[in-house]
Structure formats: structure tokens, C-alpha cells
Motif scaffolding. Structure first.
Motif, PDB file in Angstrom:
ATOM      1  N   LYS A   1      -0.843  11.849   5.299  1.00 30.04           N
ATOM      2  CA  LYS A   1      -1.998  12.564   5.844  1.00 30.04           C
ATOM      3  C   LYS A   1      -1.535  13.853   6.529  1.00 30.04           C
ATOM      4  O   LYS A   1      -0.366  14.044   6.807  1.00 30.04           O
ATOM      5  CB  LYS A   1      -2.729  11.680   6.861  1.00 30.04           C
ATOM      6  CG  LYS A   1      -3.280  10.394   6.283  1.00 30.04           C
ATOM      7  CD  LYS A   1      -4.516  10.645   5.491  1.00 30.04           C
ATOM      8  CE  LYS A   1      -5.331   9.464   5.201  1.00 30.04           C
ATOM      9  NZ  LYS A   1      -5.113   8.489   4.343  1.00 30.04           N
TER      10      LYS A   1
ATOM     11  N   GLY B   1       0.500   5.502  -0.188  1.00 28.62           N
ATOM     12  CA  GLY B   1      -0.478   6.574  -0.138  1.00 28.62           C
ATOM     13  C   GLY B   1       0.163   7.908   0.156  1.00 28.62           C
ATOM     14  O   GLY B   1       1.343   7.990   0.478  1.00 28.62           O
TER      15      GLY B   1
ATOM     16  N   THR C   1       0.842  -1.189   0.000  1.00 27.55           N
ATOM     17  CA  THR C   1       0.000   0.000   0.000  1.00 27.55           C
ATOM     18  C   THR C   1       0.878   1.239   0.000  1.00 27.55           C
ATOM     19  O   THR C   1       1.759   1.361   0.846  1.00 27.55           O
ATOM     20  CB  THR C   1      -0.922   0.022   1.233  1.00 27.55           C
ATOM     21  OG1 THR C   1      -1.684  -1.184   1.254  1.00 27.55           O
ATOM     22  CG2 THR C   1      -1.846   1.219   1.209  1.00 27.55           C
TER      23      THR C   1
ATOM     24  N   GLN D   1     -18.021  15.638   3.505  1.00 27.96           N
ATOM     25  CA  GLN D   1     -16.943  14.662   3.416  1.00 27.96           C
ATOM     26  C   GLN D   1     -15.914  14.958   4.496  1.00 27.96           C
ATOM     27  O   GLN D   1     -15.722  16.105   4.900  1.00 27.96           O
ATOM     28  CB  GLN D   1     -16.294  14.702   2.032  1.00 27.96           C
ATOM     29  CG  GLN D   1     -17.192  14.172   0.957  1.00 27.96           C
ATOM     30  CD  GLN D   1     -16.485  14.069  -0.396  1.00 27.96           C
ATOM     31  OE1 GLN D   1     -15.294  14.241  -0.509  1.00 27.96           O
ATOM     32  NE2 GLN D   1     -17.264  13.797  -1.419  1.00 27.96           N
ATOM     33  N   SER D   2     -15.224  13.938   4.944  1.00 28.57           N
ATOM     34  CA  SER D   2     -14.250  14.080   6.017  1.00 28.57           C
ATOM     35  C   SER D   2     -12.998  14.802   5.550  1.00 28.57           C
ATOM     36  O   SER D   2     -12.565  14.639   4.401  1.00 28.57           O
ATOM     37  CB  SER D   2     -13.875  12.696   6.550  1.00 28.57           C
ATOM     38  OG  SER D   2     -12.873  12.815   7.536  1.00 28.57           O
ATOM     39  N   SER D   3     -12.398  15.545   6.439  1.00 28.49           N
ATOM     40  CA  SER D   3     -11.115  16.185   6.141  1.00 28.49           C
ATOM     41  C   SER D   3      -9.952  15.323   6.611  1.00 28.49           C
ATOM     42  O   SER D   3      -8.799  15.628   6.328  1.00 28.49           O
ATOM     43  CB  SER D   3     -11.040  17.565   6.800  1.00 28.49           C
ATOM     44  OG  SER D   3     -11.084  17.442   8.213  1.00 28.49           O
ATOM     45  N   THR D   4     -10.239  14.236   7.308  1.00 23.76           N
ATOM     46  CA  THR D   4      -9.168  13.396   7.853  1.00 23.76           C
ATOM     47  C   THR D   4      -8.415  12.625   6.788  1.00 23.76           C
ATOM     48  O   THR D   4      -7.308  12.152   7.030  1.00 23.76           O
ATOM     49  CB  THR D   4      -9.707  12.399   8.902  1.00 23.76           C
ATOM     50  OG1 THR D   4     -10.683  11.563   8.268  1.00 23.76           O
ATOM     51  CG2 THR D   4     -10.321  13.120  10.088  1.00 23.76           C
ATOM     52  N   THR D   5      -8.989  12.505   5.603  1.00 22.90           N
ATOM     53  CA  THR D   5      -8.323  11.757   4.538  1.00 22.90           C
ATOM     54  C   THR D   5      -7.444  12.644   3.658  1.00 22.90           C
ATOM     55  O   THR D   5      -6.773  12.147   2.766  1.00 22.90           O
ATOM     56  CB  THR D   5      -9.363  11.058   3.639  1.00 22.90           C
ATOM     57  OG1 THR D   5     -10.214  12.052   3.062  1.00 22.90           O
ATOM     58  CG2 THR D   5     -10.203  10.071   4.434  1.00 22.90           C
ATOM     59  N   LEU D   6      -7.445  13.940   3.921  1.00 25.74           N
ATOM     60  CA  LEU D   6      -6.664  14.856   3.091  1.00 25.74           C
ATOM     61  C   LEU D   6      -5.164  14.672   3.332  1.00 25.74           C
ATOM     62  O   LEU D   6      -4.728  14.463   4.461  1.00 25.74           O
ATOM     63  CB  LEU D   6      -7.045  16.305   3.392  1.00 25.74           C
ATOM     64  CG  LEU D   6      -8.496  16.711   3.128  1.00 25.74           C
ATOM     65  CD1 LEU D   6      -8.721  18.165   3.502  1.00 25.74           C
ATOM     66  CD2 LEU D   6      -8.873  16.463   1.680  1.00 25.74           C
ATOM     67  N   SER D   7      -4.397  14.788   2.261  1.00 27.21           N
ATOM     68  CA  SER D   7      -2.940  14.760   2.377  1.00 27.21           C
ATOM     69  C   SER D   7      -2.464  16.071   3.000  1.00 27.21           C
ATOM     70  O   SER D   7      -3.252  17.015   3.168  1.00 27.21           O
ATOM     71  CB  SER D   7      -2.312  14.592   0.995  1.00 27.21           C
ATOM     72  OG  SER D   7      -2.506  15.774   0.228  1.00 27.21           O
TER      73      SER D   7
END
Length: 131
Positions: free
Chosen positions: A40, A37, A35, A96-102
Motif C-alpha cells: 500500500k 498483495g 495472502t 472509490q477509496s484511495s487507501t487501497t492503492l499500491s
């Protein structure tokens, strides 16, 4: 977990760490999951946005029709405005969540929030680097 900042680091990590590890494990006939990614948002970014930073200052200064709102309410508003929504049954929406933002995406999000609050509500930000 390997944090990379350049193409050179990526190639070095693949050659020195990733490829040898995968080659060794795959000889054993096992199946692997790799994985990769985007990093974050950081704790510092989160603290600057929440803490005594961006949202707190907006909540202290901005009004809509004479009413003030909590930092949490503003966060929900800004997520819907700048990140987007998920449609729920019966036409309702959820931000939408902001926790997934880079880190870059969250930095851009914060910049949008600050610019919007300053131009729309006249919010004056102070000591954001110290929050």
C-alpha cells in the motif's frame, strides 16, 4: 510480512521462508490462508499528498468560478476523476477509496492530480519534497 523488490528476492523468500513454513504446518493437518498483495502507499507518499503538499497547494491556489475549495473537497473530486466511483441507490455516486492503492498506483494518482491541477488551474507546486 515480507517486502519484496525483485524476482530474486521473491524466489529466495519462497525457498527459505515460505515453503518450509507451509510444509511444516501442512504436515500437522491444519488449513492455512496465504495472502499476497501489493504494498500500500507509504507514509511519505501520504504526507506529501496531504500535509503541506499537493492538496494543500491546490486548495490555496485553484478556483472554480471564483470559489476556492478545501483539500478534502479536492481529494473527493480527484478520486472521482482518476480512481472512479461506486454507484449508490437512486443514481448517486461515491468516490472509490484511495487507501487501497499500491505505492505505484498512488504515485500515478498523485502525478495525474498534479498535472491536472497545473494545466487546468495553473497551480504552481513548490517544495513538494520538503512537505
Amino acid at each position: 510480512t515480507i517486502t519484496l523488490h525483485s524476482k530474486q528476492q521473491a524466489w529466495a523468500a519462497i525457498k527459505a521462508l515460505v515453503f518450509p513454513f507451509l510444509a511444516l504446518r501442512l504436515q500437522d493437518g491444519v488449513r492455512l490462508v496465504l495472502t499476497i498483495g501489493l504494498m500500500k502507499r507509504t507514509k511519505q507518499q501520504n504526507a506529501r499528498y496531504w500535509g503541506r503538499g499537493v492538496l494543500a497547494q491546490i486548495a490555496e491556489q485553484a478556483t472554480v468560478n471564483g470559489q476556492m475549495f478545501s483539500a478534502e473537497s479536492w481529494h473527493e473530486h480527484f478520486k472521482r476523476l482518476f480512481i472512479g466511483v461506486i454507484e449508490l441507490p437512486h443514481g448517486q455516486v461515491l468516490a472509490q477509496s484511495s487507501t487501497t492503492l499500491s505505492t505505484k498506483q498512488f504515485s500515478d494518482f498523485c502525478t495525474e492530480v498534479e498535472a491536472y491541477a497545473a494545466t487546468t488551474f495553473g497551480v504552481i507546486f513548490y517544495d513538494l519534497e520538503q512537505t
